[in-house]
Each structure stands twice: as structure tokens, then as C-alpha cells.
Design a protein around this motif. Structure first.
Motif, PDB file in Angstrom:
ATOM      1  N   PRO A   1       0.795  -1.230   0.000  1.00 33.52           N
ATOM      2  CA  PRO A   1       0.000   0.000   0.000  1.00 33.52           C
ATOM      3  C   PRO A   1       0.833   1.288   0.000  1.00 33.52           C
ATOM      4  O   PRO A   1       0.496   2.226  -0.733  1.00 33.52           O
ATOM      5  N   ALA A   2       1.897   1.335   0.801  1.00 33.29           N
ATOM      6  CA  ALA A   2       2.710   2.567   0.874  1.00 33.29           C
ATOM      7  C   ALA A   2       3.295   2.904  -0.501  1.00 33.29           C
ATOM      8  O   ALA A   2       3.366   4.077  -0.902  1.00 33.29           O
ATOM      9  N   PHE A   3       3.711   1.893  -1.237  1.00 32.56           N
ATOM     10  CA  PHE A   3       4.315   2.109  -2.561  1.00 32.56           C
ATOM     11  C   PHE A   3       3.239   2.501  -3.586  1.00 32.56           C
ATOM     12  O   PHE A   3       3.466   3.325  -4.471  1.00 32.56           O
ATOM     13  N   THR A   4       2.072   1.883  -3.450  1.00 28.42           N
ATOM     14  CA  THR A   4       0.992   2.152  -4.404  1.00 28.42           C
ATOM     15  C   THR A   4       0.545   3.611  -4.304  1.00 28.42           C
ATOM     16  O   THR A   4       0.297   4.265  -5.330  1.00 28.42           O
ATOM     17  N   LEU A   5       0.484   4.105  -3.064  1.00 27.64           N
ATOM     18  CA  LEU A   5       0.108   5.508  -2.880  1.00 27.64           C
ATOM     19  C   LEU A   5       1.119   6.433  -3.566  1.00 27.64           C
ATOM     20  O   LEU A   5       0.748   7.382  -4.265  1.00 27.64           O
ATOM     21  N   ALA A   6       2.399   6.128  -3.371  1.00 28.75           N
ATOM     22  CA  ALA A   6       3.460   6.946  -3.986  1.00 28.75           C
ATOM     23  C   ALA A   6       3.377   6.873  -5.510  1.00 28.75           C
ATOM     24  O   ALA A   6       3.587   7.874  -6.213  1.00 28.75           O
ATOM     25  N   LYS A   7       3.034   5.705  -6.007  1.00 34.82           N
ATOM     26  CA  LYS A   7       2.927   5.534  -7.469  1.00 34.82           C
ATOM     27  C   LYS A   7       1.806   6.427  -8.012  1.00 34.82           C
ATOM     28  O   LYS A   7       1.969   7.065  -9.066  1.00 34.82           O
ATOM     29  N   LYS A   8       0.693   6.483  -7.286  1.00 37.48           N
ATOM     30  CA  LYS A   8      -0.447   7.322  -7.724  1.00 37.48           C
ATOM     31  C   LYS A   8      -0.018   8.783  -7.792  1.00 37.48           C
ATOM     32  O   LYS A   8      -0.341   9.494  -8.748  1.00 37.48           O
ATOM     33  N   VAL A   9       0.710   9.228  -6.758  1.00 37.69           N
ATOM     34  CA  VAL A   9       1.166  10.627  -6.749  1.00 37.69           C
ATOM     35  C   VAL A   9       2.140  10.869  -7.910  1.00 37.69           C
ATOM     36  O   VAL A   9       2.072  11.889  -8.598  1.00 37.69           O
ATOM     37  N   ALA A  10       3.013   9.897  -8.136  1.00 36.03           N
ATOM     38  CA  ALA A  10       4.014  10.059  -9.203  1.00 36.03           C
ATOM     39  C   ALA A  10       3.348  10.186 -10.575  1.00 36.03           C
ATOM     40  O   ALA A  10       3.886  10.850 -11.476  1.00 36.03           O
ATOM     41  N   GLU A  11       2.185   9.573 -10.723  1.00 32.61           N
ATOM     42  CA  GLU A  11       1.491   9.641 -12.023  1.00 32.61           C
ATOM     43  C   GLU A  11       1.055  11.074 -12.351  1.00 32.61           C
ATOM     44  O   GLU A  11       0.918  11.441 -13.511  1.00 32.61           O
ATOM     45  N   THR A  12       0.860  11.872 -11.284  1.00 36.45           N
ATOM     46  CA  THR A  12       0.438  13.266 -11.524  1.00 36.45           C
ATOM     47  C   THR A  12       1.647  14.220 -11.514  1.00 36.45           C
ATOM     48  O   THR A  12       1.524  15.371 -11.916  1.00 36.45           O
ATOM     49  N   ALA A  13       2.785  13.740 -11.017  1.00 40.08           N
ATOM     50  CA  ALA A  13       3.991  14.602 -10.989  1.00 40.08           C
ATOM     51  C   ALA A  13       4.842  14.295 -12.205  1.00 40.08           C
ATOM     52  O   ALA A  13       5.142  13.129 -12.467  1.00 40.08           O
ATOM     53  N   GLU A  14       5.210  15.307 -12.926  1.00 35.28           N
ATOM     54  CA  GLU A  14       5.971  15.069 -14.162  1.00 35.28           C
ATOM     55  C   GLU A  14       7.419  14.669 -13.860  1.00 35.28           C
ATOM     56  O   GLU A  14       8.061  15.226 -12.967  1.00 35.28           O
TER      57      GLU A  14
ATOM     58  N   GLU B   1      -0.682  -0.670   8.955  1.00 34.93           N
ATOM     59  CA  GLU B   1      -1.206  -1.415   7.798  1.00 34.93           C
ATOM     60  C   GLU B   1      -0.388  -2.714   7.634  1.00 34.93           C
ATOM     61  O   GLU B   1       0.813  -2.666   7.358  1.00 34.93           O
ATOM     62  N   PRO B   2      -1.033  -3.883   7.843  1.00 38.64           N
ATOM     63  CA  PRO B   2      -0.272  -5.146   7.841  1.00 38.64           C
ATOM     64  C   PRO B   2       0.500  -5.398   6.543  1.00 38.64           C
ATOM     65  O   PRO B   2       1.579  -5.983   6.575  1.00 38.64           O
ATOM     66  N   GLU B   3      -0.038  -4.940   5.447  1.00 40.01           N
ATOM     67  CA  GLU B   3       0.620  -5.226   4.155  1.00 40.01           C
ATOM     68  C   GLU B   3       1.852  -4.346   3.913  1.00 40.01           C
ATOM     69  O   GLU B   3       2.516  -4.467   2.888  1.00 40.01           O
ATOM     70  N   ASN B   4       2.148  -3.432   4.856  1.00 38.73           N
ATOM     71  CA  ASN B   4       3.306  -2.539   4.669  1.00 38.73           C
ATOM     72  C   ASN B   4       4.594  -3.095   5.263  1.00 38.73           C
ATOM     73  O   ASN B   4       5.600  -2.382   5.341  1.00 38.73           O
ATOM     74  N   GLY B   5       4.582  -4.359   5.683  1.00 36.65           N
ATOM     75  CA  GLY B   5       5.739  -4.937   6.374  1.00 36.65           C
ATOM     76  C   GLY B   5       7.065  -4.757   5.646  1.00 36.65           C
ATOM     77  O   GLY B   5       8.085  -4.438   6.247  1.00 36.65           O
ATOM     78  N   LEU B   6       7.049  -4.959   4.338  1.00 38.69           N
ATOM     79  CA  LEU B   6       8.317  -4.904   3.585  1.00 38.69           C
ATOM     80  C   LEU B   6       8.657  -3.484   3.120  1.00 38.69           C
ATOM     81  O   LEU B   6       9.653  -3.291   2.434  1.00 38.69           O
ATOM     82  N   ALA B   7       7.812  -2.497   3.510  1.00 36.22           N
ATOM     83  CA  ALA B   7       8.013  -1.139   2.978  1.00 36.22           C
ATOM     84  C   ALA B   7       9.128  -0.378   3.674  1.00 36.22           C
ATOM     85  O   ALA B   7       9.497   0.729   3.258  1.00 36.22           O
ATOM     86  N   LYS B   8       9.663  -0.942   4.742  1.00 34.07           N
ATOM     87  CA  LYS B   8      10.776  -0.305   5.457  1.00 34.07           C
ATOM     88  C   LYS B   8      11.654  -1.410   6.030  1.00 34.07           C
ATOM     89  O   LYS B   8      11.141  -2.330   6.652  1.00 34.07           O
TER      90      LYS B   8
END
Ligand code: PPS
Length: 364
Positions: free
Chosen positions: A149-162, A182-189
Motif C-alpha cells: 500500500p505505501a508504494f501504491t500511494l506513492a505511485k499514484k502521486v508520481a502519475e500526476t507529478a511530471e 497497515e499489515p501489508e506494509n511490512g516490507l516497505a521499510k
């Protein structure tokens, strides 16, 4: 009188006696050789994106050849589902009736040493692998952009940032994307610390003791950047033949999908994954101490011999495989296993062991 009688008896039965002695000696030799050759059980803690599939493939081949009993997950091919639970003994499928113990455990999990010890014999050898933390995180980010989830959110923002990659957007302000609950964020850090069961969210006072416990648990912590040297040490530990150490790098991305890291990105990655940096540095030092104990000259010699063997080990990036048709059946089987992806090899071994297909992931 009694002595003469005994001597006469011995002489009369000399052939039978000799045969009994030879039989017992052969039995003892056989038993001794078996004990010397038999391998201790193995746990390989498969960390994410560190070259672990390549090592697991080797252990799968070793286990299949030895007819070892694998400790497989009850569901699917990973103990780590559902996240973020640490390993528990009840996650393991039943011990087959024909086996007295589990010999190999090498599927993904989040470690809990005490729980693993409940199902593996006391003489088990513990092994894992670590990779340079910045490269590891870059690979984890790339592979799990759409699932963590943490990466997906960043990806969404990146889609709007050139002109900004999802990775650079994430690293500019990771805390704003990362919800530790968020349990699915275990590998995000600190993904490697997470896999090893450490507190991967922040440093706490138990860290030094936790590291010491890991040092005492693992006989070998392989280092992906020194993969061949690690393999030689693994071979010595598990009494593997040169041919059994042959490998091809599995799960390798094409270089065009690997993000080159500039200095700012590197600094941010290092700060975000500071516990993985600590972990890696600790075990890298230990790795070279182990290498010195083995003998550096001997290690170099063995690496050269291993890489020079027929069939060789991988030194190039191979992105696809086609097995030649002009090979013997044995050679075809060997090559096929060498490139079999984790899921397929797992399913094959599971079927051999239980005579049924492995269960799908739990849905609730
Ligand atoms: N022998 C060897 N030495 C060094 N690095 C290696 C090796 N084998 C695989 N790799 C790299 O490790 C990444 C894949 O790791 P895993 O197999 O552990 O992935 S997975 O977690 O099981 O999906 C993957 O990294 P990336 O290509 O950066 O994604 C592989 O290239």
C-alpha cells in the motif's frame, strides 16, 4: 582341558566365524559412512529480493536427490501469508507418516526462531542471505509497487507529478505514505530486518541482543554480493558436491527495469532503511570472519574450481531459458530443475511428498 576344547571349537567353526566378523565389520562401515555422509537438517530463511530463490532452488535439488522431508506451509508456498505474522509451528503441513522428522525448511517466512525450533530437529543448520540494503529496497520497491500500500500511494502521486519516478516520490516523504499499522506494509521499510523477525519499524534497545541471537542462530549468513564465496561456504557446511552447487541467477530483472540510484536517492534510501544497513554491515563483517576461518586462499581456489566446472555457474544475466533437445534424460532433468521457478518446483516437491496438490491461499 577347557582351553583345548575352546580352541577345537573355534577351529571347527573358523569359516562361519570369519564370515560373521566380516558381516559385522561391513555393517559397521556402512553405518559409519552413512552417518558421515548424511546431512544435518537445514533451515534456509528466504529473505525477499536478495537472491534467495537461487539458493532455494539449490536446496530443492539437494532435498529431492536426498529424498528429504520438507517442512512446507499448510497453505500455498509461503509461510508469510497472511502478513505480517511471524512464523508459527502450526503454519507447517503435517509430517508424512513415512518420515520421522523434517529435513529442510526453505520457504518464505517472517522468522520466529523459537517457533521454528519446535518443528525442526535440534541439530538443524540455520542459513540465510542478505543483500546490499539499497539495492534490496530498490528491488523490493520495483517488484511490489502495485501490492504494498505505501508504494501504491506513492505511485499514484508520481502519475500526476511530471518526470518523477514512484521511488523518488516515495523517498521524498516516506512517512506520508507509510502507515505502520497497515499489515501489508511490512516490507516497505527495512525489509530484511522484517523477514528476520526484528523490529523493522524503528531502532529499540533490544536490537543489539536480537542481533546477537541471530548471530548465534545462523551458522551461515550468505551475502549476495559475494554469492560464489557464500556458495562455497554453504557447500562445505552442507557437504555438497561441486555439481550440486551449479546455479543460474533466478528472478533477475532486465537492467532496463533497474533504477539507477543517484547520490540523493542513495542517502534517502540509507536513512529510510537504516536498520537494514546496520544488519547488513554486522553480517558482512561476520561473513569475512567466517571466510578467514575457512582460509581466503582456499576460498578463492574453490570459487575458481566451482565456476570452472562443466556446466559452470552463472556469471551473466539470463532472462529466458530454452533447454536444448540433444541432452540425455538425466541432463534434461538437471537443466529443467535448475531453471524451475519457485512456485512450480515447490508444487512438484509438494506433490512428491504428499501425493496431492498444495492448498490454495486462505481466503478469509
Ligand atoms: N546469485 C545472485 N547474486 C546476486 N543477486 C542475485 C543472485 N540471484 C538473484 N539475484 C537477484 O536477487 C533478486 C531476486 O531475489 P529473490 O530470488 O530473493 O526474490 S524473491 O523474493 O524470491 O522474489 C533479483 O534482484 P533484481 O534483479 O535487482 O530485482 C536478482 O537479480
Amino acid at each position: 582341558m577347557a582351553f583345548h576344547w575352546l580352541a577345537a571349537q573355534l577351529w571347527r567353526h573358523r569359516v562361519a566365524g570369519l564370515m560373521v566378523i566380516m558381516g559385522v565389520t561391513s555393517l559397521l562401515i556402512l553405518l559409519g559412512t552413512h552417518l558421515l555422509q548424511s546431512r544435518a537438517p537445514v533451515v534456509f530463511l528466504k529473505t525477499h529480493k536478495t537472491g534467495g530463490s537461487t539458493v532455494q532452488n539449490l536446496l530443492f535439488r539437494m532435498g529431492e536427490k536426498d529424498r528429504a522431508t520438507f517442512a512446507f506451509p499448510y497453505y500455498t508456498y509461503q509461510f508469510s501469508l497472511p502478513f505480517p505474522f511471524r512464523f508459527r509451528a502450526e503454519f507447517v503441513d503435517e509430517l508424512p507418516d513415512s518420515s520421522s522428522q523434517f529435513d529442510i525448511l526453505c520457504s518464505h517466512m517472517r522468522l520466529d526462531v523459537e517457533q521454528v525450533k519446535q518443528i525442526m530437529p535440534p541439530n538443524t543448520t540455520y542459513i540465510t542471505i542478505l543483500r546490499e540494503p539499497l539495492q534490496t529496497f530498490e528491488s523490493v520497491f520495483s517488484y511490489y509497487t502495485s501490492t504494498i500500500p505505501a508504494f501504491t500511494l506513492a505511485k499514484k502521486v508520481a502519475e500526476t507529478a511530471e518526470h518523477k519516478s514512484a521511488l523518488s516520490v516515495f523517498l521524498e516523504s516516506p512517512e506520508s505514505f507509510w502507515d505502520p499499522k497497515e499489515p501489508e506494509n511490512g516490507l516497505a521499510k527495512n525489509p530484511m530486518s522484517f523477514d528476520l523477525g526484528l523490529n523493522s519499524q524503528q531502532w529499540n534497545s533490544s536490537w543489539p541482543a536480537d542481533l546477537t541471537l541471530l548471530k548465534e542462530t545462523f551458522q551461515l549468513v550468505m551475502i549476495a554480493e559475494h554469492f560464489d564465496e557464500s556458495l562455497v561456504l554453504l557447500g562445505a557446511l552442507l557437504k555438497l558436491e561441486l555439481e550440486e552447487l551449479a546455479y543460474l541467477r533466478l528472478n533477475t530483472r532486465s537492467p532496463k527495469y533497474v533504477t539507477l540510484l543517484d547520490d540523493i536517492t542513495k542517502a534517502r534510501l540509507r536513512a529510510w532503511n537504516s536498520l537494514d544497513v546496520l544488519l547488513y554491515d554486522f553480517f558482512l563483517k561476520l561473513f569475512w570472519e567466517k571466510a578467514e576461518q575457512y582460509g581466503l586462499e582456499r576460498l578463492n581456489r574453490d570459487v575458481t574450481e566451482m565456476c570452472g566446472q562443466e556446466g559452470g555457474t552463472d556469471s551473466v544475466t539470463i532472462l529466458g531459458y530454452q533447454i536444448q533437445g540433444n541432452l540425455t534424460k538425466h541432463e534434461q532433468g538437471f537443466c529443467m530443475r535448475l531453471v524451475l521457478p519457485e512456485l512450480q518446483y515447490h508444487a512438484h516437491l509438494y506433490f512428491l511428498q504428499y501425493g496431492r496438490d498444495m492448498r490454495a491461499a486462505r481466503t478469509e
